[in-house]
Every structure is written in structure tokens, then in C-alpha cells.
Design a protein around this motif. Structure first.
Motif, PDB file in Angstrom:
ATOM      1  N   LEU A 180       0.829  -1.211   0.000  1.00  0.00           N
ATOM      2  CA  LEU A 180       0.000   0.000   0.000  1.00  0.00           C
ATOM      3  C   LEU A 180       0.862   1.259   0.000  1.00  0.00           C
ATOM      4  O   LEU A 180       0.544   2.243  -0.670  1.00  0.00           O
ATOM      5  N   ASN A 181       1.977   1.202   0.719  1.00  0.00           N
ATOM      6  CA  ASN A 181       2.860   2.369   0.786  1.00  0.00           C
ATOM      7  C   ASN A 181       3.466   2.723  -0.556  1.00  0.00           C
ATOM      8  O   ASN A 181       3.861   3.859  -0.785  1.00  0.00           O
ATOM      9  N   LEU A 182       3.583   1.735  -1.420  1.00  0.00           N
ATOM     10  CA  LEU A 182       4.238   1.984  -2.713  1.00  0.00           C
ATOM     11  C   LEU A 182       3.369   2.796  -3.663  1.00  0.00           C
ATOM     12  O   LEU A 182       3.859   3.341  -4.654  1.00  0.00           O
ATOM     13  N   GLY A 183       2.063   2.832  -3.389  1.00  0.00           N
ATOM     14  CA  GLY A 183       1.174   3.612  -4.255  1.00  0.00           C
ATOM     15  C   GLY A 183       1.046   3.031  -5.654  1.00  0.00           C
ATOM     16  O   GLY A 183       0.883   3.773  -6.622  1.00  0.00           O
ATOM     17  N   VAL A 184       1.142   1.708  -5.785  1.00  0.00           N
ATOM     18  CA  VAL A 184       0.918   1.100  -7.102  1.00  0.00           C
ATOM     19  C   VAL A 184      -0.583   1.190  -7.418  1.00  0.00           C
ATOM     20  O   VAL A 184      -1.390   1.468  -6.537  1.00  0.00           O
ATOM     21  N   GLN A 185      -0.911   0.961  -8.678  1.00  0.00           N
ATOM     22  CA  GLN A 185      -2.300   1.150  -9.107  1.00  0.00           C
ATOM     23  C   GLN A 185      -3.143  -0.133  -9.022  1.00  0.00           C
ATOM     24  O   GLN A 185      -4.364  -0.075  -9.091  1.00  0.00           O
ATOM     25  N   HIS A 186      -2.482  -1.280  -8.919  1.00  0.00           N
ATOM     26  CA  HIS A 186      -3.200  -2.546  -9.072  1.00  0.00           C
ATOM     27  C   HIS A 186      -2.535  -3.605  -8.195  1.00  0.00           C
ATOM     28  O   HIS A 186      -1.302  -3.675  -8.131  1.00  0.00           O
ATOM     29  N   ILE A 187      -3.334  -4.401  -7.501  1.00  0.00           N
ATOM     30  CA  ILE A 187      -2.780  -5.479  -6.665  1.00  0.00           C
ATOM     31  C   ILE A 187      -3.563  -6.765  -6.943  1.00  0.00           C
ATOM     32  O   ILE A 187      -4.799  -6.759  -6.939  1.00  0.00           O
ATOM     33  N   SER A 188      -2.826  -7.846  -7.213  1.00  0.00           N
ATOM     34  CA  SER A 188      -3.472  -9.154  -7.390  1.00  0.00           C
ATOM     35  C   SER A 188      -3.121 -10.015  -6.189  1.00  0.00           C
ATOM     36  O   SER A 188      -1.969 -10.009  -5.727  1.00  0.00           O
ATOM     37  N   ILE A 189      -4.098 -10.759  -5.683  1.00  0.00           N
ATOM     38  CA  ILE A 189      -3.831 -11.640  -4.531  1.00  0.00           C
ATOM     39  C   ILE A 189      -4.185 -13.075  -4.899  1.00  0.00           C
ATOM     40  O   ILE A 189      -5.192 -13.322  -5.567  1.00  0.00           O
ATOM     41  N   TYR A 190      -3.344 -13.975  -4.487  1.00  0.00           N
ATOM     42  CA  TYR A 190      -3.574 -15.387  -4.778  1.00  0.00           C
ATOM     43  C   TYR A 190      -3.376 -16.210  -3.508  1.00  0.00           C
ATOM     44  O   TYR A 190      -2.434 -15.958  -2.752  1.00  0.00           O
ATOM     45  N   SER A 239      -9.404 -12.365  -8.047  1.00  0.00           N
ATOM     46  CA  SER A 239      -8.059 -12.150  -7.496  1.00  0.00           C
ATOM     47  C   SER A 239      -7.519 -10.733  -7.699  1.00  0.00           C
ATOM     48  O   SER A 239      -6.382 -10.458  -7.326  1.00  0.00           O
ATOM     49  N   ASN A 240      -8.295  -9.874  -8.331  1.00  0.00           N
ATOM     50  CA  ASN A 240      -7.723  -8.594  -8.771  1.00  0.00           C
ATOM     51  C   ASN A 240      -8.411  -7.368  -8.191  1.00  0.00           C
ATOM     52  O   ASN A 240      -9.637  -7.260  -8.219  1.00  0.00           O
ATOM     53  N   PHE A 241      -7.581  -6.436  -7.723  1.00  0.00           N
ATOM     54  CA  PHE A 241      -8.037  -5.199  -7.104  1.00  0.00           C
ATOM     55  C   PHE A 241      -7.303  -4.042  -7.786  1.00  0.00           C
ATOM     56  O   PHE A 241      -6.099  -4.134  -8.029  1.00  0.00           O
ATOM     57  N   ALA A 242      -8.037  -2.961  -8.055  1.00  0.00           N
ATOM     58  CA  ALA A 242      -7.382  -1.840  -8.745  1.00  0.00           C
ATOM     59  C   ALA A 242      -7.961  -0.513  -8.301  1.00  0.00           C
ATOM     60  O   ALA A 242      -9.133  -0.445  -7.898  1.00  0.00           O
ATOM     61  N   GLN A 243      -7.131   0.520  -8.410  1.00  0.00           N
ATOM     62  CA  GLN A 243      -7.673   1.861  -8.234  1.00  0.00           C
ATOM     63  C   GLN A 243      -8.586   2.105  -9.435  1.00  0.00           C
ATOM     64  O   GLN A 243      -8.358   1.531 -10.508  1.00  0.00           O
ATOM     65  N   ARG A 244      -9.570   2.972  -9.255  1.00  0.00           N
ATOM     66  CA  ARG A 244     -10.549   3.177 -10.323  1.00  0.00           C
ATOM     67  C   ARG A 244      -9.854   3.561 -11.636  1.00  0.00           C
ATOM     68  O   ARG A 244      -8.970   4.414 -11.632  1.00  0.00           O
ATOM     69  N   GLY A 245     -10.214   2.887 -12.697  1.00  0.00           N
ATOM     70  CA  GLY A 245      -9.634   3.205 -14.008  1.00  0.00           C
ATOM     71  C   GLY A 245      -8.375   2.415 -14.315  1.00  0.00           C
ATOM     72  O   GLY A 245      -7.815   2.543 -15.408  1.00  0.00           O
ATOM     73  N   TYR A 246      -7.900   1.606 -13.380  1.00  0.00           N
ATOM     74  CA  TYR A 246      -6.661   0.845 -13.611  1.00  0.00           C
ATOM     75  C   TYR A 246      -6.902  -0.673 -13.651  1.00  0.00           C
ATOM     76  O   TYR A 246      -5.969  -1.450 -13.499  1.00  0.00           O
ATOM     77  N   GLU A 247      -8.124  -1.075 -13.880  1.00  0.00           N
ATOM     78  CA  GLU A 247      -8.397  -2.503 -14.056  1.00  0.00           C
ATOM     79  C   GLU A 247      -7.663  -2.946 -15.321  1.00  0.00           C
ATOM     80  O   GLU A 247      -7.554  -2.174 -16.279  1.00  0.00           O
ATOM     81  N   SER A 248      -7.151  -4.175 -15.332  1.00  0.00           N
ATOM     82  CA  SER A 248      -6.400  -4.620 -16.514  1.00  0.00           C
ATOM     83  C   SER A 248      -7.359  -4.969 -17.656  1.00  0.00           C
ATOM     84  O   SER A 248      -8.174  -5.888 -17.538  1.00  0.00           O
ATOM     85  N   CYS A 249      -7.243  -4.219 -18.751  1.00  0.00           N
ATOM     86  CA  CYS A 249      -8.132  -4.464 -19.912  1.00  0.00           C
ATOM     87  C   CYS A 249      -7.824  -5.832 -20.497  1.00  0.00           C
ATOM     88  O   CYS A 249      -8.711  -6.529 -20.973  1.00  0.00           O
ATOM     89  N   HIS A 250      -6.534  -6.223 -20.477  1.00  0.00           N
ATOM     90  CA  HIS A 250      -6.158  -7.498 -21.100  1.00  0.00           C
ATOM     91  C   HIS A 250      -6.823  -8.654 -20.346  1.00  0.00           C
ATOM     92  O   HIS A 250      -7.449  -9.513 -20.954  1.00  0.00           O
TER      93      HIS A 250
END
Ligand code: SF4
Length: 379
Positions: A180-190, A239-250
């Protein structure tokens, strides 16, 4: 027409103990020939589909470890892709292993049209990283992501795994905190799965794999799925969480029945309703491309029933869920007619939310997804 391209790089520096993906360690001697063959395939098949369908919406280079390739080899692939696509596209992802990239490598990716990175971090705990056979430590992961941000990447994803051997809740919380501290836009959890043929499977057989108890792993899942949305990472898939607008289109295209062309050894394709798998052996792939042989095998053509099940499973993975209109359009029969009873039963159990538009998993449904998916199997 909307379509995507997946490119597989089957090399890794070393095999992680949990991994059963088609990737090989110690095959560096084949990298150059592989890249040649891959570029040839991109030029021939990529161009042919481009002529037919126009520019792809997304490109995803995965593995394996794409960034295990030397910089010149990766640059060669990216330039070949650029020639085939012709201009920058909305989402061009490369999977990165933190132990394999430096500032120069990341800048090269950026300069060649890549606009999204997906880092396999898994944990920020050095003991756990060693325990699962990763080649990097926590400091290297932090540094790689910092360098990526410095290189101008504004769409970064990282993967975390929970339920690792001997992992404690405190360790997991610390890793999530670092992410969370890194401020990335997308996190996947498995959640860790012990797959056949892996080091972990052998350790398990020998009684040397101390996994957290089921309740502990469930508590870890609950923690992650609660804390990520609180910090602005909204769940858009199992498995996927993203900030709004950063969901993976692929990735979204996989779940929404969009065709994709898979290039490289072991790559899968979904084209005109049929699924294909390329040969997984690297040498066989190289030789096949060189000789102009067929390197794809058509996977068993699904029956209408299997096609319905698959359509339902994939759509149910997403927060939008299974749309009645899409189902009817694809199969010329109503969702209610095929799955009416199943949906009513799962709604009653609190696992599914059902309305005129279709159905979607509830929070409980996401947690017990396998129970839901099993009910969608048609007899
Ligand atoms: S780096 Fe990724 S693909 Fe390679 S062995 Fe580890 S988990 Fe598997």
C-alpha cells in the motif's frame, strides 16, 4: 473488432517452489534462437490477424519471466511488436521479476511502448521469499518498483500470495502495508495452491510443508479483501483489485469472451470460438517455426454445454458477473431457462445476487467461488 495478444516467454532464472507454469530454468542457451523464432511468428501470424481484425486493443508479455531475457533480446521483441501494431496502444503490459530489472531495462521498456508493468513480488518478507524459492529479496522488490515509477510508469501492478508455508498473519499484514505504501495502481492476490510436480508438492509428500491451517488462510483472505478496498483498491475480479480506471483491460478480455492470439511456446489462443495451445517444449517450438510446421494444436472443441459452463465461470469471476443479455446473444437461449434454478438456489444461500440483468457473486460468493462454479456445471 476487439482482440488481444499474449506473448509467452518460457524462461526463469530458477523455478519457484510453488510454480507449475510452463517455464524453464537453466535454458539461457536457447534464448536467442527463441526470440528469433518468436519474432518470426509475430511477423507472420501477428500481421495476418492484424490485417483481418485491425490493431489489437492490448498486448501482454508474460511467462515465465520476460525480464529474464537480456535487454537486447527484449528490445528486439518490442520493436517487432511495435512494427506489427504501428502505434502506441492503450495497454501494453510486461511481467517483471524484481530480481531481473534495473533502471536501464525499465527505461528501455518504457521507450518501446510498454505502459504497464506487473511485478511478481509475492511477499515483502525475506524469510518467506527464500522459503518459496524467489530469486529476489524485499529490498530489491521495493527498489525495482521505485525505479519503474522513476522511469515514468504510472500503471503498475504487483502480486501477493497468502497462505504460504509458515506465514503468519503479522507477516501478511506487513507485506500488504508495504504494498500500500508503494502507491501502485493494481494489486493481485492469490491463495497458495500446491500443484502437482512442484517442489512444494514433494515437500508436502515428505511432510515438510507447514501450511497455515484453513481458518488462518481464510482469515488472511478476509484481511486482504477488507483492507484493499479501504485503501481505494476495488475488487473487479476474484483475485484482482485496482484503483478506479486501472483494471487490466487485457485480463478483462479473458473473462468476457474476447478473442486473443497467443504467440510463443505454450501460449494459448482463443480465436473464432476455438481454443488452441502451442507446443510447450522450447526446442520443438523453435524447430517448428523454422520449418514452417504447425505448432498449434486445436484443443478439444467444446460441446455447447461446455461452452455455456465456461462462459458462465469466466463471467462470474468478475464483479459485473454473468449478463443475461450476453448469454442469450451467444447461445440463443435465456440464462433463466438454463440456470434459473441454480441461480435461485445460490441466491438463497447468499452466494449470488440475481436480477433481470443476470447474476453476480456476493462477497460470500467470491470467498466460496468454487462452490458456486461447481453449481454451474450442467449435468
Ligand atoms: S518467476 Fe514466475 S513463472 Fe518463473 S518460476 Fe517463479 S512463479 Fe513461476
Amino acid at each position: 473488432m476487439q482482440w488481444g495478444v499474449y506473448i509467452h516467454i518460457p524462461f526463469c532464472r530458477q523455478k519457484c517452489f510453488y510454480c507449475d507454469f510452463p517455464s524453464y530454468a537453466g535454458r539461457e542457451n536457447l534464448m536467442e534462437a527463441y526470440v528469433e523464432a518468436l519474432c518470426q511468428q509475430i511477423k507472420i501470424q501477428g500481421f495476418s490477424y492484424r490485417q483481418k481484425w485491425g490493431r489489437p486493443a492490448t498486448v501482454y508479455i508474460g511467462g515465465g519471466t520476460p525480464t529474464a531475457l537480456p535487454l537486447e533480446n527484449m528490445a528486439q521483441i518490442l520493436q517487432t511488436v511495435e512494427n506489427f501494431i504501428g502505434a502506441e496502444i492503450a495497454e501494453f503490459t510486461v511481467e517483471c521479476n524484481p530480481g531481473t530489472v534495473d533502471a536501464q531495462y525499465l527505461q528501455m521498456l518504457k521507450a518501446n511502448g510498454v505502459n504497464r508493468l506487473s511485478f511478481g513480488v509475492q511477499s515483502f518478507d525475506d524469510g518467506l521469499l527464500r522459503r518459496i524459492g524467489r530469486i529476489h529479496n524485499s529490498a530489491e522488490a521495493l527498489e525495482a518498483i521505485r525505479l519503474a515509477q522513476e522511469a515514468g510508469f504510472a500503471n503498475i501492478s504487483l502480486d501477493l500470495i497468502y497462505g504460504l508455508p509458515e506465514q503468519t498473519m503479522e507477516q501478511l499484514q506487513a507485506s500488504v502495508g508495504q504494498a500500500l505504501n508503494l502507491g501502485v495502481q493494481h494489486i493481485s492476490i492469490y491463495g497458495l495452491q500446491v500443484e502437482e510436480g512442484t517442489v512444494f508438492a514433494r515437500q508436502q509428500e515428505l511432510g515438510k510443508l507447514d501450511l497455515p491451517a484453513e481458518e488462518e488462510a481464510e482469515a488472511m483472505y478476509d484481511y486482504m479483501t477488507n483492507v484493499l478496498p479501504q485503501h481505494g483498491y476495488l475488487r473487479y475480479e476474484v483475485s484482482n483489485f485496482a484503483q478506479r480506471g486501472y483494471e487490466s483491460c487485457h485480463n478483462r478480455s479473458y473473462w468476457h469472451d474476447v478473442p486473443y492470439l497467443g504467440l510463443g511456446a505454450a501460449a494459448h489462443s482463443y480465436l473464432e470460438g476455438k481454443r488452441y495451445a502451442a507446443v510447450a517444449d522450447i526446442q520443438e517450438y523453435i524447430a517448428g517455426i523454422k520449418a514452417g510446421d504447425e505448432i498449434w494444436k486445436l484443443e478439444e472443441e467444446p460441446t455447447r454445454q461446455h461452452a455455456m459452463e465456461e462462459f458462465a465461470f469466466l463471467a462470474l469471476r468478475t464483479v459485473e458477473g454473468l449478463a443475461a443479455r450476453d448469454f442469450a446473444q451467444k447461445f440463443q437461449v435465456s440464462l433463466q431457462e438454463i440456470y434459473g434454478e441454480t441461480m435461485a438456489k445460490l441466491a438463497q444461500q447468499g452466494l449470488l445476487q440475481v436480477d433481470d440483468n443476470g447474476c453476480r457473486l456476493t462477497n460470500q460468493g467470491f470467498k466460496y467461488g468454487n462452490v458456486v462454479f461447481a453449481e454451474f456445471i450442467l449435468d
